[in-house]
Enzyme design. Structure first.
Site, short mmCIF file in Angstrom:
data_model
loop_
_atom_site.label_atom_id
_atom_site.label_comp_id
_atom_site.label_asym_id
_atom_site.label_seq_id
_atom_site.Cartn_x
_atom_site.Cartn_y
_atom_site.Cartn_z
N ASN A 63 1.17 9.10 -61.39
CA ASN A 63 0.76 7.20 -60.86
C ASN A 63 1.06 6.68 -61.88
O ASN A 63 0.01 6.38 -63.22
CB ASN A 63 -0.72 7.53 -60.67
CG ASN A 63 -1.44 6.46 -60.26
OD1 ASN A 63 -0.70 4.98 -59.85
ND2 ASN A 63 -2.37 6.53 -59.65
N GLU A 69 -10.45 14.12 -57.71
CA GLU A 69 -10.44 13.01 -58.75
C GLU A 69 -11.75 12.66 -59.28
O GLU A 69 -12.34 11.66 -58.51
CB GLU A 69 -9.55 11.84 -58.46
CG GLU A 69 -8.22 12.31 -58.18
CD GLU A 69 -6.85 11.15 -59.50
OE1 GLU A 69 -6.15 11.69 -59.34
OE2 GLU A 69 -7.32 9.68 -58.97
N HIS A 104 -7.23 6.35 -54.11
CA HIS A 104 -7.70 6.42 -55.51
C HIS A 104 -8.82 5.63 -56.09
O HIS A 104 -9.07 4.05 -55.19
CB HIS A 104 -6.08 5.82 -55.96
CG HIS A 104 -6.00 6.06 -57.53
ND1 HIS A 104 -7.34 5.32 -58.58
CD2 HIS A 104 -5.62 7.12 -58.42
CE1 HIS A 104 -6.87 5.77 -59.94
NE2 HIS A 104 -6.18 6.65 -59.60
N GLU A 109 -9.71 3.73 -58.52
CA GLU A 109 -9.51 2.04 -58.61
C GLU A 109 -9.02 1.05 -57.57
O GLU A 109 -9.07 0.03 -57.36
CB GLU A 109 -7.88 2.15 -59.86
CG GLU A 109 -8.40 2.62 -60.67
CD GLU A 109 -7.10 3.62 -61.53
OE1 GLU A 109 -5.86 2.88 -61.45
OE2 GLU A 109 -7.28 3.37 -62.48
N GLY A 127 -9.03 8.37 -66.50
CA GLY A 127 -8.35 7.70 -68.20
C GLY A 127 -9.76 7.62 -69.00
O GLY A 127 -9.74 6.62 -69.88
#
Ligand code: PEP
Length: 249
Positions: free
Chosen positions: A9, A166, A94, A96, A172
């Protein structure tokens, strides 16, 4: 046997020249067999990536799509538009997108249905926040994310869904779930699928892990029985690192 998958990604990174360079570097890393390898560049570069990879087995996937077929949704991209440029897989849910763009389980349920209607496969992401894990609610949170967005689907539709666990605290951050934590959650998810759809469907569904997967930890995470590959953020931006991860699977 379940399909093994590594998907990169790229998020909102790389201009066109950088996209082309990275793709050339990926092609130079050589061939791979018995697994699917995917990259998700920004929507602006999907067509260029498709052309650059036309002779490669590396697949080009989208990072997002809108739930409506068409209409007054400024700045959005429909499933039909993706299909029109032969993009056949989309990442949805996702963390985010959930955190910064207000994507709820209800919206994601609509997006999943819209993608499947266009015959677009979905990489469906979900995962708990750090507070959930600290409070011991992580199984409950993950179960509700999956049930709310996916459980209206029948078993035939579920065949077009790839799951990506995730944990938000690992994305991150350099903090990875331990291979044992990943396996524990993946086994829980597979069991959830088995209860709803039966053992055969559960065993056939690929469940990826995502969250600070790097060349130095990929092999151990991928060695776990219920981990069928990875969704890779930061490390997918360097061809050598991404392919080291691909080779670990
Ligand atoms: C991601 O954003 O899906 C992800 C897993 O990112 P990273 O690998 O950088 O943690």
């Amino acid at each position: 046997m379940r399909t093994k998958i590594v998907a990169g990604n790229w998020k909102m990174n790389n201009d066109l020249a950088e996209t082309q360079t990275l793709i050339e570097q990926l092609i130079q890393q050589g061939d791979f067999s018995n697994k699917r390898v995917m990259i998700a560049p920004t929507a602006v570069h999907l067509s260029a990536a498709k052309s650059a990879l036309s002779a490669s087995k590396i697949e080009v996937v989208a990072q997002n799509m809108h739930q409506a077929e068409a209409g007054a949704y400024t700045g959005e991209i429909s499933g039909k538009m993706l299909k029109g440029i032969d993009v056949n897989t989309v990442i949805l849910g996702h963390s985010e997108r959930r955190a910064y763009f207000g994507e709820t389980d209800a919206i994601l349920e609509e997006k999943v249905a819209a993608a499947l209607k266009q015959d677009i496969e979905v990489i469906f992401c979900f995962g708990e926040e750090l507070e959930d894990r600290k409070a011991g609610n992580h199984f409950e949170v993950v179960a509700s994310q999956i049930k709310n967005a996916l459980f209206a689907l029948d078993a035939a539709a579920l065949k077009h869904i790839i799951l990506a666990y995730e944990p938000v605290w690992a994305i991150g951050t350099g903090e990875t779930a331990s291979p044992e934590q990943a396996q524990e959650m993946h086994a829980f998810i597979r069991n959830l699928l088995a209860e709803k759809y039966g053992e055969a469907t559960a065993q056939a569904t690929s469940i990826l892990y995502g969250g600070s997967v790097k060349p130095n930890n990929a092999q151990e995470i991928f060695s776990k029985a219920d981990v069928d590959g990875g969704l890779i953020g930061g490390a997918s931006l360097k061809a050598e690192d991404f392919f080291a991860i691909v080779k670990s699977l």
